[in-house]
Design an enzyme around this catalytic site. Structure first.
Site, mmCIF file in Angstrom:
data_model
loop_
_atom_site.group_PDB
_atom_site.id
_atom_site.type_symbol
_atom_site.label_atom_id
_atom_site.label_comp_id
_atom_site.label_asym_id
_atom_site.label_seq_id
_atom_site.Cartn_x
_atom_site.Cartn_y
_atom_site.Cartn_z
ATOM 1 N N ASP A 81 45.257 46.602 39.316
ATOM 2 C CA ASP A 81 44.785 45.262 38.924
ATOM 3 C C ASP A 81 43.978 44.802 40.368
ATOM 4 O O ASP A 81 43.774 45.438 41.117
ATOM 5 C CB ASP A 81 45.783 44.366 38.750
ATOM 6 C CG ASP A 81 45.315 43.216 37.991
ATOM 7 O OD1 ASP A 81 44.069 43.060 37.427
ATOM 8 O OD2 ASP A 81 46.028 42.244 37.681
ATOM 9 N N ASP A 103 37.501 44.381 42.389
ATOM 10 C CA ASP A 103 37.140 42.799 42.135
ATOM 11 C C ASP A 103 36.330 42.402 43.407
ATOM 12 O O ASP A 103 36.681 41.893 44.623
ATOM 13 C CB ASP A 103 38.399 42.021 42.169
ATOM 14 C CG ASP A 103 38.062 40.430 41.750
ATOM 15 O OD1 ASP A 103 37.086 39.932 41.869
ATOM 16 O OD2 ASP A 103 39.105 39.846 41.497
ATOM 17 N N GLU A 133 34.538 42.451 37.686
ATOM 18 C CA GLU A 133 34.537 40.941 37.258
ATOM 19 C C GLU A 133 33.251 40.310 37.874
ATOM 20 O O GLU A 133 32.716 40.472 38.938
ATOM 21 C CB GLU A 133 35.841 40.266 37.987
ATOM 22 C CG GLU A 133 35.840 39.129 37.378
ATOM 23 C CD GLU A 133 37.418 38.345 37.744
ATOM 24 O OE1 GLU A 133 37.196 36.976 38.238
ATOM 25 O OE2 GLU A 133 38.399 38.704 37.596
ATOM 26 N N HIS A 204 41.525 37.989 31.315
ATOM 27 C CA HIS A 204 42.643 37.491 32.350
ATOM 28 C C HIS A 204 43.311 36.237 32.201
ATOM 29 O O HIS A 204 42.696 35.505 31.743
ATOM 30 C CB HIS A 204 42.304 37.858 33.839
ATOM 31 C CG HIS A 204 41.863 39.187 34.243
ATOM 32 N ND1 HIS A 204 42.673 39.851 35.408
ATOM 33 C CD2 HIS A 204 40.935 40.140 33.924
ATOM 34 C CE1 HIS A 204 42.083 40.980 35.362
ATOM 35 N NE2 HIS A 204 41.077 41.304 34.505
#
Length: 285
Positions: A81, A103, A133, A204
């Site tokens: 993640d 990310d 993202e 998310h």
């Protein structure tokens, strides 16, 4: 059975269902997720978040989780993640993760595209999928440095096409770590994103979204929902109750076995909520 996002998300993106991405905080969680996925015959994603990576490292986490996944008949993706450092992303790939999230949401668009593209090139050479993202999903608590920025549809289209990622997380009103549903989803914005972005979309902060909205969202191009807080709440509350009921007991494994039914029930609730139900299928026939 270990799979990547690219093996399970495209189908979900084109259906009225989505895949649960569940944060794992111990091997008991992993066993429960595996049991439920096998019993429901549904794919699932096990995700390790920054807290777990900082505590144990990706090599230890992969060593703990991969044997559980590999002996399972269910299709399970081991996913890193939110990760902001390429070095950790590459370590996860080589440790055996089948999917990673780089990310770069706090970066300018051009930098996010460039750095994500570099990760994608390495990942795809190793058969690993990549999530990115665009925009920035905020946190209700912790990580105060994370900005709250709604996803701009045109930027999402550029990021998805130029970075080469397999899935893109969007910010459309969703919030990380809400303890109860309270988000207001910007559906017009999501519709614009859907019209411009071809790859699977990711939400998310699922624990903070009202159930009717989750049902509506899973019928869109959203293919992956990240879930963590609601499961942590079940684990924490169940442990408190079990320990209060047996104050003389001190065996950790005893208490973890006591709460497993509640943990499995919550995982099953999440996975069935995201699955395509009979009425969905009838509507498509």
């Amino acid at each position: 059975m270990l799979v990547s996002l690219s093996e399970i998300l495209p189908e979900a993106s084109q259906s009225k269902s989505a895949v649960a991405c569940i944060n794992v905080f111990g091997f008991e969680d992993a066993l429960a997720i595996t049991d439920v996925a096998e019993s429901l015959n549904l794919p699932v994603i096990m995700a390790t978040n920054k807290d777990m990576v900082d505590m144990l490292g990706v090599e230890t986490l992969a060593g703990m989780l991969l044997p559980i996944i590999q002996r399972s008949s269910a299709r399970i993706c081991l996913h890193l993640d939110h990760c902001y450092e390429e070095s950790t992303v590459y370590q996860a790939m080589h440790a055996g993760y089948s999917s990673v999230m780089f990310d770069g949401s706090q970066l300018p668009l051009a930098d996010n595209i460039q750095r994500t593209r570099q990760v994608v090139d390495v990942a795809h050479a190793l058969g690993v999928s990549v999530e990115g993202e665009i925009g920035s999903v905020p946190y209700d608590e912790g990580r105060d440095h994370i900005q709250s920025i709604y996803t701009e549809p045109e930027q999402a289209a550029a990021y998805a096409s130029e970075s080469g990622i397999d899935a893109v997380a969007v910010a459309v009103g969703n919030v990380h770590r809400l303890k109860a549903p309270g988000c207001e989803i910007d559906y017009p914005r999501l519709a614009q994103i859907e019209s411009l972005v071809e790859i699977p979309l990711v939400i998310h902060g699922t624990s903070g979204i009202h159930e009717p909205d989750i049902i509506r969202l899973k019928q869109s191009r959203i293919a992956k929902f990240n879930v963590g807080t609601s499961l942590r709440q079940v684990i924490g509350n169940s442990l408190r109750a079990a320990m209060h009921a047996e104050p003389e007991q001190f065996d950790r494994s005893h208490f973890m076995r006591q709460i497993q039914p509640a943990v499995r029930d919550e995982i099953e609730r999440i996975m069935l909520l995201l699955a395509e139900d009979k009425t969905d299928k009838e509507d498509t026939q």
